[in-house]
Design a protein around this motif. Sequence first.
Motif, PDB file in Angstrom:
ATOM      1  N   LEU A  76      -0.764 -57.409 -27.031  1.00 53.35           N
ATOM      2  CA  LEU A  76      -0.883 -57.605 -25.338  1.00 53.35           C
ATOM      3  C   LEU A  76      -1.283 -58.758 -24.759  1.00 53.35           C
ATOM      4  O   LEU A  76      -0.793 -59.272 -23.728  1.00 53.35           O
ATOM      5  N   GLY A  77      -2.796 -58.474 -24.939  1.00 51.16           N
ATOM      6  CA  GLY A  77      -3.664 -60.422 -23.872  1.00 51.16           C
ATOM      7  C   GLY A  77      -2.642 -61.264 -24.243  1.00 51.16           C
ATOM      8  O   GLY A  77      -2.501 -61.993 -23.292  1.00 51.16           O
ATOM      9  N   THR A  78      -2.527 -61.096 -25.638  1.00 52.26           N
ATOM     10  CA  THR A  78      -2.545 -63.032 -25.843  1.00 52.26           C
ATOM     11  C   THR A  78      -1.033 -63.147 -25.503  1.00 52.26           C
ATOM     12  O   THR A  78      -0.154 -63.520 -24.709  1.00 52.26           O
ATOM     13  N   VAL A  79       0.238 -62.111 -24.847  1.00 54.82           N
ATOM     14  CA  VAL A  79       1.357 -61.894 -25.200  1.00 54.82           C
ATOM     15  C   VAL A  79       1.162 -62.460 -23.197  1.00 54.82           C
ATOM     16  O   VAL A  79       1.894 -63.351 -22.411  1.00 54.82           O
ATOM     17  N   CYS A  80       0.284 -61.668 -22.616  1.00 59.07           N
ATOM     18  CA  CYS A  80       0.499 -61.973 -21.296  1.00 59.07           C
ATOM     19  C   CYS A  80      -0.406 -62.822 -20.950  1.00 59.07           C
ATOM     20  O   CYS A  80       0.441 -63.528 -19.727  1.00 59.07           O
ATOM     21  N   PHE A  81      -1.389 -63.725 -21.394  1.00 60.65           N
ATOM     22  CA  PHE A  81      -2.127 -65.140 -20.947  1.00 60.65           C
ATOM     23  C   PHE A  81      -1.040 -66.455 -21.115  1.00 60.65           C
ATOM     24  O   PHE A  81      -0.847 -66.308 -20.775  1.00 60.65           O
ATOM     25  N   TYR A  82      -0.298 -65.620 -22.317  1.00 60.27           N
ATOM     26  CA  TYR A  82       0.733 -66.903 -23.085  1.00 60.27           C
ATOM     27  C   TYR A  82       1.934 -66.946 -21.649  1.00 60.27           C
ATOM     28  O   TYR A  82       2.068 -68.116 -21.395  1.00 60.27           O
ATOM     29  N   LEU A  83       2.053 -65.880 -21.200  1.00 61.98           N
ATOM     30  CA  LEU A  83       3.500 -66.054 -19.978  1.00 61.98           C
ATOM     31  C   LEU A  83       2.730 -66.283 -19.103  1.00 61.98           C
ATOM     32  O   LEU A  83       3.211 -67.193 -17.658  1.00 61.98           O
ATOM     33  N   LEU A  84       1.580 -66.469 -18.180  1.00 67.44           N
ATOM     34  CA  LEU A  84       0.654 -66.751 -17.156  1.00 67.44           C
ATOM     35  C   LEU A  84      -0.383 -68.545 -17.669  1.00 67.44           C
ATOM     36  O   LEU A  84      -0.971 -68.631 -16.506  1.00 67.44           O
ATOM     37  N   GLU A  85       1.108 -68.591 -18.974  1.00 66.11           N
ATOM     38  CA  GLU A  85      -0.325 -69.827 -18.734  1.00 66.11           C
ATOM     39  C   GLU A  85       0.300 -71.085 -17.643  1.00 66.11           C
ATOM     40  O   GLU A  85      -0.823 -71.660 -17.490  1.00 66.11           O
ATOM     41  N   PRO A  86       1.294 -70.997 -16.736  1.00 64.61           N
ATOM     42  CA  PRO A  86       1.266 -72.202 -15.453  1.00 64.61           C
ATOM     43  C   PRO A  86       0.367 -71.738 -15.230  1.00 64.61           C
ATOM     44  O   PRO A  86       0.156 -72.222 -13.955  1.00 64.61           O
ATOM     45  N   GLN A  87      -0.084 -70.584 -15.103  1.00 66.34           N
ATOM     46  CA  GLN A  87      -0.814 -69.810 -13.785  1.00 66.34           C
ATOM     47  C   GLN A  87      -3.167 -70.699 -14.300  1.00 66.34           C
ATOM     48  O   GLN A  87      -3.467 -69.891 -13.698  1.00 66.34           O
TER      49      GLN A  87
END
Length: 346
Positions: A76-87
């Motif tokens: 879940l953390g990896t997915v969230c940080f993957y989605l937040l990659e532009p930020q």
Amino acid sequence: MASDDAKGKGPLQASLVNPTPQTSMTDAPTHRSDPVTDSVSRGTSNTDPSPSTFHFRKSHHTLMLVAIVFSIYLVLGTVCFYLLEPQMKGHKTNALVDALYFCIVTMATVGYGDILPNTVLSKIFVCFFAFTGMALVALGLSKASDSFMKKQGDMLVNALHTDQNARAPGIKKYEKLYKGVECKCLLVFIFILMLMISGTTVLATVEKLDLIDAFYCACVTITTLGYGDKSFKTKGGRIFAVFWILASTISLAQFLAYITELFAQKAQRKLVKQVLGRKLTHVDLEEADLDKNNSIDLAEFIILKLKEMEKISEDDIAPIKEEFRNYGLDKSNAITTSDLLQSTQA
């Protein structure tokens, strides 16, 4: 039914010793069977699982549960940080690898600073992720590491002590425990050295750092200092770092825990040697003679030595006495079959 001798004993003695005729300490047979040990042997028959087996199964189930929760948390953390990659800002290689790498660096408290949150949303999520992850990693992965190292240590101890059938004196038992912790310390230390060598090698070959900088980066990573001047910059290096950082930081924490246990057992071993090597005095007899019959039986002797070893205290014994009195409904200072029947019917 308990014998008359057992009824005459104090509640604590009657609960520890078999209902056999009492003998004094001076005229006891040399090769007499040990009632306490015999009772333990009967309690670990083939039909009943031993306490160690029960604890192993319980520990195994706990580790499995923690591993599952940790895997879900990491995904879940990896997915969230993957989605937040532009930020996120910093040195980036591959979005998925960077997200997983950032999760591991954050949970291990290394904090290189080569990838950072850059918006309000990403910073808030990092705060939540860091606090939750630290608790999970400290509990779960340390238990997994301890379970692995314990198996390795037990194998080495069993190899060093092949005579398992002889009844060793009490001091030898503590010697074995002490040697077991020493073996664990040695195994973890060797494992840390292997991690240091592998980390330095990857940093020097994959990350193209010189040997001193590679060794320096490996040291600040394993100790979770993470200054950030040197870190993993390539995709291959970060994939390696995901596994290496977890293994190295946990191993160092486990090594420090074993060092603490080693010093504690050293002090305990010294105390046990003093207690078991000290001769009885009249003061000891008066203190240990709980039923005031001018003699010390096996149960009283065990209680005396356990107190001297600081294994038990009067506060530990008091609730046991109270529980015994709840069974002794006929006030005979002994638990009989009729007492058990009355207690189940009550």
